[in-house]
Design an enzyme around this catalytic site. Structure first.
Site, PDB file in Angstrom:
ATOM      1  N   GLY B 268       0.138  -2.119 -47.322  1.00 22.46           N
ATOM      2  CA  GLY B 268       1.306  -1.297 -47.087  1.00 22.46           C
ATOM      3  C   GLY B 268       2.287  -1.427 -48.235  1.00 22.46           C
ATOM      4  O   GLY B 268       2.110  -2.242 -49.144  1.00 22.46           O
ATOM      5  N   VAL B 269       3.327  -0.635 -48.161  1.00 27.81           N
ATOM      6  CA  VAL B 269       4.327  -0.630 -49.220  1.00 27.81           C
ATOM      7  C   VAL B 269       5.275  -1.814 -49.033  1.00 27.81           C
ATOM      8  O   VAL B 269       5.611  -2.167 -47.911  1.00 27.81           O
ATOM      9  CB  VAL B 269       5.119   0.697 -49.174  1.00 27.81           C
ATOM     10  CG1 VAL B 269       6.259   0.687 -50.169  1.00 27.81           C
ATOM     11  CG2 VAL B 269       4.182   1.857 -49.471  1.00 27.81           C
ATOM     12  N   ASN B 271       7.457  -5.557 -50.732  1.00 29.30           N
ATOM     13  CA  ASN B 271       7.513  -6.735 -51.569  1.00 29.30           C
ATOM     14  C   ASN B 271       6.334  -7.664 -51.345  1.00 29.30           C
ATOM     15  O   ASN B 271       5.772  -8.223 -52.294  1.00 29.30           O
ATOM     16  CB  ASN B 271       8.833  -7.451 -51.233  1.00 29.30           C
ATOM     17  CG  ASN B 271       9.302  -8.314 -52.370  1.00 29.30           C
ATOM     18  OD1 ASN B 271       9.177  -9.516 -52.283  1.00 29.30           O
ATOM     19  ND2 ASN B 271       9.790  -7.713 -53.447  1.00 29.30           N
ATOM     20  N   GLU B 293      -3.625   3.469 -49.079  1.00 32.43           N
ATOM     21  CA  GLU B 293      -2.777   4.662 -49.109  1.00 32.43           C
ATOM     22  C   GLU B 293      -2.076   4.817 -50.438  1.00 32.43           C
ATOM     23  O   GLU B 293      -2.008   5.883 -51.014  1.00 32.43           O
ATOM     24  CB  GLU B 293      -1.674   4.531 -48.043  1.00 32.43           C
ATOM     25  CG  GLU B 293      -2.012   5.009 -46.677  1.00 32.43           C
ATOM     26  CD  GLU B 293      -0.847   4.770 -45.734  1.00 32.43           C
ATOM     27  OE1 GLU B 293      -1.093   4.821 -44.523  1.00 32.43           O
ATOM     28  OE2 GLU B 293       0.287   4.513 -46.167  1.00 32.43           O
ATOM     29  N   GLY B 387       0.435   4.698 -41.848  1.00 32.48           N
ATOM     30  CA  GLY B 387      -1.006   4.491 -41.747  1.00 32.48           C
ATOM     31  C   GLY B 387      -1.378   3.150 -41.161  1.00 32.48           C
ATOM     32  O   GLY B 387      -2.560   2.814 -41.092  1.00 32.48           O
TER      33      GLY B 387
END
Lengths: 504, 504
Positions: B268-269, B271, B293, B387
């Site tokens: 995932g997006v 840090n 993704e 997602g």
């Protein structure tokens, strides 16, 4: 009469259930066949239970981990739980005695998506499997096995177990040969391949299970029926739910979102499922198909009616009368019924590709459409999630169905906040109670809530649900997406626990 | 300099953003390109916002439904939300202004699994799509389009929309041609076929998007960078989380449950994702792949390090510096990066087959491992599920990661009961905080709870979590499966709302 065991190497292993049970020792992980009360071993579990009782009477420990396909019966889950012989249970159960053992803390329970159980066992996530106990209808030369009334996880248990015990149950017709499709193309990542299944009745595997004969330590001959629970006639509420649901299917055909022959049906076990099948049998629909877990009486009736052309499943779950009738007329069903492994019947890849219409029961839903399928008042397990998540997430359309009331009206199945969540708002599409149907597709949470309360909640609880929602909206000026009053959210359940009713 | 528009029929449609925006009218469903702040239209949304403001100033209604791939940027979600121009939003957003618009009740939000959005739009579940606004890097003859830094849902939006507006952004290198794989083999049930994808970098589609030129009503030329948020250096807690996670991967290789080159990574997006990539870049691992993704800075670094051989995704999400560097050196990445449609990057069939290792953030987890990915205190949305459900449910292994504390310690990310549930106990396998890692596979709920509290909760909250669990166990003699005290379950959140801290 044809012998059920024509494999010379395995004929030599025929023995008693007691002798077979001696192969199972303290702490073993033992995986047994069986799915919704069909195709489970009938005698070895009882013999294991006797060993456990004797050990306990002598002050010794005796417990096993018990894995199955899904639910079994009193002769398996029942006797082993009664004997205190099960330390851990997976992936699904529905036996009253086993349920008590879990809810009283004697048995640990790992409630697993049914499509995940075989692969995760193979991946090694549950530890080494010492013993498999698998019921079959016949043993052929070379270790080929004809399954009976279920396939479930038997393929994987036979592959993984160090030692194998077979029960050959002559209650299953020998003519079961040809009713099964056992997919042997499974691999572990990164070697996996596409599953080349294009339509529900396509054969992509073998008609037989396989066992390495050198792993078989015992073969036990039995002649004993499956669980075969009585068929309950369709009640008024179930008929109303089925009516709403079938009308909605007509509506979707009219809107161009479903083909005239629908898409393959899946339906969970229970009264509503039978009611939907009865409604479809009396309807104008033709050329229906099913890609499901379980074949109940209602689905056989629909097949007999000619409305349903064929059904793929992993198991039967029939009444005693219907099972006797099926066993007598089994040849007439050949080519119209296929039993697969549960990793194929419930496979996300297959379900999404085929575009299943999934119908499953629920315990409760909250106003935003989060669904509880498994727990009473948050803490106690009923059965388990079973295949409902496999189907709901990947279906073309999913329905969750329930009466709007339980316990004579003391419980509302629509609540402010679900006391356990098995299917989230992201997954649930259409809720149905005897009151009506709420189509939640494409709606925001607040719009979902208004529709669920208006269409599905019982009138006795509607105003209080609206009041909760209205006050949650007012109290959360910066939380309008899914407004809740957290201090009150679970208070309906608390009131039930304290006063015996959710009513004010 | 090569022209970006070599299709004569579409060259004639070149116009201003203002003129293009005039094609969008009140109540339209408008689907735009864009995923994690990349590849979204840069000018037309602003021109639509101006129209909305003018209409509102004149006392007229003006709002649209806005669909995208996923999150966009201030020039899209921001300006439209600021103008009060969005009545409904799906399937994902992360813009501060849009978030306020949703949480204040001005915009309805349908928070959808990213793999579901394209197909459900195609099925007709969201209504007719009037307009698509899609950013591309170039327009070729015959309506072939070279996408830029994301693919997302653009293929479906171009297929479904009545009218199409294209933005051709010359900020995207023309050399993007060859970086995309647009799968045109999708069908609706019952006509669907297996997706013949066997490894992450396999091409199964076309390098171009297609548009019917007769549907294109406007082409707008732009030169404007993607959102390109600043890269945050890895902080201590993220490094600790990454360390636990990478050590666990080593442990799984040692146990024979993962191959030495691991399995394709998804992250995932955020840090922690960058921290994991940094840890892997400094590790002994070789020959890694990714099927994910989003490509963040950390993943490009890992690719540059040679540890990662290739990555399949649907979008970039880079810092300004990294984007500039990538655009300059784009040719050196060709053949090692592939951008797919989000229905393929997130497809359950692909994820399960490839056996993804999925790493996603969470807001909070309850003691039984139910995960909240989306909400603050039950009511307010942060971003959305994105997602994370597609990957977690179908992954070989899934990790959910978070700091154990938030708001300077006023919030514990491990709580008795999650105030919103996006991933249920049936789906979550491994939780990680800076405190440690809890491997939940094959555990019963009570065993999960002990492990989560011991390994993941912050020491400041551990004793109170144990106390809650102990008292729940005592209070539920017949509910030992998932013992809860419903009157107290959400009280930690209530205390935070009342006092500003979950601390006692």
């Amino acid at each position: 009469m044809m012998s059920r065991i024509t494999c010379p190497q395995l004929s030599e292993k025929i023995t008693s259930a007691e002798a077979a049970a001696a192969e199972i020792t303290l702490g073993d992980r033992v995986a047994m066949s069986g799915f919704t009360g069909s195709g489970y071993p009938k005698e070895v579990p009882g013999a294991v239970a006797v060993r456990a009782r004797e050990a306990h009477a002598a002050g010794q420990d005796f417990a096993i981990e018990l894995w199955t396909g899904a639910s079994t019966a009193p002769e398996l889950d029942g006797v082993l739980a009664e004997a205190g012989a099960v330390s851990k249970r997976l992936p699904f159960q529905s036996d009253p005695t086993m349920r008590r053992s879990i809810n009283s803390g004697r048995t640990e329970y790992v409630d697993t998506h049914l499509s995940h159980s075989a692969q995760q066992a193979w991946f090694g996530f549950y530890g080494n499997l010492e013993v498999a106990v698998v019921e079959v209808a016949a043993i052929l030369p070379g270790g080929l096995l004809v399954p009976g009334s279920s396939v479930g996880n038997s393929k994987t248990w036979l592959d993984l177990a160090d030692r194998v015990i077979l029960e050959v149950n002559s209650w299953h017709p020998r003519a079961y040969e040809g009713f099964h499709d056992v997919y042997y193309g499974t691999r572990r990542p990164p070697e996996r391949l596409p599953i080349q299944l294009l339509e529900p009745m396509q054969r992509i595997g073998d008609p037989y299970l396989r066992v390495d004969p050198s792993k078989v330590v015992a073969v036990v001959e039995t002649n004993s029926p499956d669980r075969n629970l009585p068929f309950k006639p369709v009640d008024e509420d179930s008929a109303a739910i089925a009516g709403h649901l079938v009308d909605f299917l007509r509506h979707e055909i009219g809107a161009g979102r479903l083909p005239a022959h629908l898409l393959p049906l899946q339906s969970g076990v229970g009264n509503v499922a039978n009611a939907v099948m009865a409604d479809l049998a009396a309807s104008e629909f033709e050329g229906l198909t099913a890609y499901t877990e379980v074949i109940q009486d209602g689905m056989l009736d629909l097949l007999d009616s000619g409305k349903l052309t064929s059904v793929s499943a992993t198991a039967f779950s029939l009444s005693a009368e219907r099972a006797a009738d099926f066993n007598e007329r089994i040849e007439s069903y050949k080519g119209r019924i296929l039993l697969r492994t549960q990793e194929m019947s419930n496979h996300p890849e297959a379900i999404r590709r085929l575009g299943i219409i999934a119908i499953n029961g629920m315990v409760e839903a909250d106003i935003y459409g989060n669904v509880n399928s498994t727990h009473v008042m948050g803490s106690s397990i009923i059965n388990g999630i079973g295949g409902s998540g496999d189907f709901a997430r990947n279906a073309y359309l999913n329905f969750f169905v329930s009466n709007s009331l339980a316990k004579g009206g003391a419980i509302s199945s629509i609540v402010p906040f679900a006391s356990h969540i098995d299917h989230t708002e992201h997954d649930t599409q259409i809720l149905v109670t005897e009151q009506g149907l709420a189509d939640l597709r494409g709606l925001s949470p607040q719009a979902r809530a208004r529709r669920i309360i208006d269409s599905c909640a019982h009138p006795d609880y509607r105003d209080r649900l609206r009041d909760y929602l209205d006050r949650a909206v007012s109290a959360n000026p910066d939380g309008q997406h899914t407004p809740h009053l957290l201090a009150e959210a679970l208070s309906w359940h608390g009131r039930y626990q304290e006063t015996g009713t959710m009513r004010a």
